[in-house]
Write a protein that holds these residues in place. Structure first.
Motif, short mmCIF file in Angstrom:
data_model
loop_
_atom_site.label_atom_id
_atom_site.label_comp_id
_atom_site.label_asym_id
_atom_site.label_seq_id
_atom_site.Cartn_x
_atom_site.Cartn_y
_atom_site.Cartn_z
N ILE A 108 -14.27 0.53 -4.43
CA ILE A 108 -14.37 -0.93 -3.82
C ILE A 108 -12.88 -1.81 -4.28
N PRO A 109 -12.50 -1.66 -5.45
CA PRO A 109 -11.32 -2.59 -5.83
C PRO A 109 -10.05 -2.02 -5.04
N GLY A 110 -9.82 -0.84 -4.59
CA GLY A 110 -8.70 -0.33 -3.96
C GLY A 110 -8.82 -0.81 -2.58
N LEU A 111 -10.21 -0.57 -1.89
CA LEU A 111 -10.48 -1.06 -0.60
C LEU A 111 -10.24 -2.23 -0.57
N LEU A 112 -10.77 -3.21 -1.20
CA LEU A 112 -10.54 -4.76 -1.22
C LEU A 112 -9.11 -5.21 -1.24
#
Length: 213
Positions: A108-112
């Motif tokens: 999630i942090p990488g995608l965001l």
């Protein structure tokens, strides 16, 4: 326009749902096995047993592919209706906690980070993801006002931040255990209801302000 975007916009024969399913399964499997940063379009194509062109006809980038697979028809798409604001928000918080705790670590942090670096992808994210969340929350708030639980209608965007932000911080900024999410969401529910002007239900025998001097 890039060749990838052209491929997405071209007409042609109907897409094969079996290919869609194979790509989606490959994305989920590889996210679990190699993580977000090491997942590639080529790796997904090989795992799904399709050509890379088949993926590019569906998704212009790796980020769009992962975003489409993980957010398709999910996460607050339908407003819960359990008869009270507290029960509805409890259901929302349970869904938020589950959706954030389920993906592989770092996904999630990488995608965001990539979503916010790409204006086109950010627009899609806002329309498909944040837009759906806020419509759901607005519907919940509308019902609460109609039932007399709220005197005013809070801003759905502010409520969205109050619900999502602490769960995100707990998991990805503080690196706390997902096992503690029930305790966090319980406290978060009380705080959110208080800020929204609808406190915890009165205890049996509590007469509220009656008898106050």
């Amino acid at each position: 326009m890039s060749a990838r975007k052209q491929a997405l916009n071209q007409g042609g024969r109907p897409r094969d749902s079996r290919v869609d399913d194979a790509i989606a399964s490959a994305v989920v499997e590889l996210l679990m096995e190699v993580g977000y940063a090491r997942l590639t379009m080529g790796g997904v194509a090989a795992r799904a047993g399709v050509g890379k062109a088949a993926i590019y006809r569906r998704h212009a980038t790796k980020q769009e592919m992962i975003f489409d697979v993980l957010t398709s028809g999910q996460f607050l798409a339908v407003a819960p209706n359990h008869g009270s604001l507290r029960a509805d928000l409890a259901a929302v918080l349970a869904e938020i906690a589950d959706s954030m705790a389920s993906p592989p670590p770092g996904m999630i942090p990488g995608l965001l980070a990539d979503v916010h670096a790409d204006p086109d992808l950010r627009d899609r994210f806002d329309a498909k993801y944040l837009g759906a969340q806020r419509r759901t929350l607005a519907e919940i708030l509308d019902r609460a006002v109609a039932r007399g639980e709220l005197a005013t209608h809070p801003d759905p965007a502010i409520l969205n931040a109050l619900l999502v932000g602490p769960v995100f911080a707990w998991l990805y900024l503080l690196s706390e255990s997902p096992d503690q999410l029930p305790a966090l969401t319980s406290a978060l529910l009380d705080a959110t209801l208080s800020l929204a002007g609808s406190g915890p239900p009165a205890a049996p025998g509590d007469s509220g302000s009656e008898g106050a001097t």
